[in-house]
Design a protein around this motif. Sequence first.
Motif, PDB file in Angstrom:
ATOM      1  N   GLY A 242       0.811  -1.217   0.000  1.00  0.00           N
ATOM      2  CA  GLY A 242       0.000   0.000   0.000  1.00  0.00           C
ATOM      3  C   GLY A 242       0.842   1.262   0.000  1.00  0.00           C
ATOM      4  O   GLY A 242       0.507   2.252  -0.653  1.00  0.00           O
ATOM      5  N   ALA A 243       1.963   1.227   0.712  1.00  0.00           N
ATOM      6  CA  ALA A 243       2.862   2.388   0.757  1.00  0.00           C
ATOM      7  C   ALA A 243       3.481   2.632  -0.617  1.00  0.00           C
ATOM      8  O   ALA A 243       3.541   3.770  -1.090  1.00  0.00           O
ATOM      9  N   VAL A 244       3.945   1.570  -1.262  1.00  0.00           N
ATOM     10  CA  VAL A 244       4.565   1.713  -2.580  1.00  0.00           C
ATOM     11  C   VAL A 244       3.536   2.227  -3.590  1.00  0.00           C
ATOM     12  O   VAL A 244       3.832   3.105  -4.400  1.00  0.00           O
ATOM     13  N   THR A 245       2.318   1.731  -3.526  1.00  0.00           N
ATOM     14  CA  THR A 245       1.266   2.186  -4.427  1.00  0.00           C
ATOM     15  C   THR A 245       0.977   3.672  -4.221  1.00  0.00           C
ATOM     16  O   THR A 245       0.850   4.433  -5.180  1.00  0.00           O
ATOM     17  N   ALA A 246       0.890   4.106  -2.963  1.00  0.00           N
ATOM     18  CA  ALA A 246       0.642   5.527  -2.661  1.00  0.00           C
ATOM     19  C   ALA A 246       1.794   6.399  -3.153  1.00  0.00           C
ATOM     20  O   ALA A 246       1.584   7.487  -3.701  1.00  0.00           O
ATOM     21  N   ASN A 247       3.011   5.910  -2.994  1.00  0.00           N
ATOM     22  CA  ASN A 247       4.183   6.646  -3.455  1.00  0.00           C
ATOM     23  C   ASN A 247       4.201   6.738  -4.975  1.00  0.00           C
ATOM     24  O   ASN A 247       4.458   7.811  -5.537  1.00  0.00           O
ATOM     25  N   THR A 248       3.903   5.638  -5.649  1.00  0.00           N
ATOM     26  CA  THR A 248       3.935   5.608  -7.112  1.00  0.00           C
ATOM     27  C   THR A 248       2.885   6.543  -7.702  1.00  0.00           C
ATOM     28  O   THR A 248       3.165   7.297  -8.628  1.00  0.00           O
ATOM     29  N   LYS A 249       1.684   6.518  -7.152  1.00  0.00           N
ATOM     30  CA  LYS A 249       0.585   7.305  -7.711  1.00  0.00           C
ATOM     31  C   LYS A 249       0.638   8.784  -7.332  1.00  0.00           C
ATOM     32  O   LYS A 249       0.315   9.643  -8.137  1.00  0.00           O
ATOM     33  N   TYR A 250       1.051   9.089  -6.085  1.00  0.00           N
ATOM     34  CA  TYR A 250       0.992  10.471  -5.588  1.00  0.00           C
ATOM     35  C   TYR A 250       2.356  11.043  -5.180  1.00  0.00           C
ATOM     36  O   TYR A 250       2.422  12.180  -4.717  1.00  0.00           O
ATOM     37  N   GLN A 251       3.417  10.271  -5.340  1.00  0.00           N
ATOM     38  CA  GLN A 251       4.773  10.694  -4.986  1.00  0.00           C
ATOM     39  C   GLN A 251       4.922  11.083  -3.514  1.00  0.00           C
ATOM     40  O   GLN A 251       5.761  11.915  -3.160  1.00  0.00           O
ATOM     41  N   TYR A 252       4.116  10.499  -2.637  1.00  0.00           N
ATOM     42  CA  TYR A 252       4.269  10.742  -1.207  1.00  0.00           C
ATOM     43  C   TYR A 252       5.599  10.121  -0.752  1.00  0.00           C
ATOM     44  O   TYR A 252       5.876   8.966  -1.083  1.00  0.00           O
ATOM     45  N   PRO A 253       6.409  10.851   0.005  1.00  0.00           N
ATOM     46  CA  PRO A 253       7.637  10.255   0.537  1.00  0.00           C
ATOM     47  C   PRO A 253       7.286   9.057   1.417  1.00  0.00           C
ATOM     48  O   PRO A 253       6.390   9.157   2.248  1.00  0.00           O
ATOM     49  N   MET A 254       7.985   7.938   1.226  1.00  0.00           N
ATOM     50  CA  MET A 254       7.595   6.722   1.946  1.00  0.00           C
ATOM     51  C   MET A 254       8.762   6.020   2.582  1.00  0.00           C
ATOM     52  O   MET A 254       9.908   6.202   2.197  1.00  0.00           O
ATOM     53  N   GLU A 255       8.415   5.213   3.534  1.00  0.00           N
ATOM     54  CA  GLU A 255       9.323   4.240   4.148  1.00  0.00           C
ATOM     55  C   GLU A 255       8.485   2.980   4.302  1.00  0.00           C
ATOM     56  O   GLU A 255       7.346   3.049   4.749  1.00  0.00           O
ATOM     57  N   PHE A 256       9.028   1.839   3.910  1.00  0.00           N
ATOM     58  CA  PHE A 256       8.240   0.614   4.031  1.00  0.00           C
ATOM     59  C   PHE A 256       9.094  -0.515   4.575  1.00  0.00           C
ATOM     60  O   PHE A 256      10.290  -0.363   4.760  1.00  0.00           O
ATOM     61  N   GLY A 257       8.443  -1.616   4.882  1.00  0.00           N
ATOM     62  CA  GLY A 257       9.118  -2.750   5.489  1.00  0.00           C
ATOM     63  C   GLY A 257       9.399  -2.501   6.967  1.00  0.00           C
ATOM     64  O   GLY A 257      10.275  -3.127   7.553  1.00  0.00           O
ATOM     65  N   LEU A 258       8.647  -1.596   7.569  1.00  0.00           N
ATOM     66  CA  LEU A 258       8.850  -1.243   8.976  1.00  0.00           C
ATOM     67  C   LEU A 258       8.283  -2.338   9.878  1.00  0.00           C
ATOM     68  O   LEU A 258       7.228  -2.894   9.600  1.00  0.00           O
TER      69      LEU A 258
END
Length: 121
Positions: free
Chosen positions: A64-80
């Motif tokens: 979900g984080a990667v999808t949000a980043n890809t579509k809206y360029q929100y800065p993300m961190e995942f795998g937390l």
Amino acid sequence: MSKTVKVVIGDRLGKGQNVAKGVEAAGGIAILIPGIGADMKLGDVMHQENADFGISFCGSGGAGAVTANTKYQYPMEFGLRSVEAGVTAIQQGKKVLGFGFMDVEELGRRLTEAYLKKHGG
């Protein structure tokens, strides 16, 4: 005047109620996306609600984080995998956080508190 923090929560299994309680305990507004696969709607709901940050939960801690980043360029961190890792990501200015399954109240509370501290709440 203190800032109101708006947090969107999307859980692959339709959970997230405990995290939402933590967000609200810290004075934030929790927007819990209902239903199975909610993590994949995170970016869209964040965009619609003009949210301050979003939390995605799934087995891998990232879809979900990667999808949000890809579509809206929100800065993300995942795998937390820990509350501390999430707090650090907020301190670093991340807007989308991807976790493994961690529906615990402390997570929502501490992330909201970290956001308010960083952004003057």
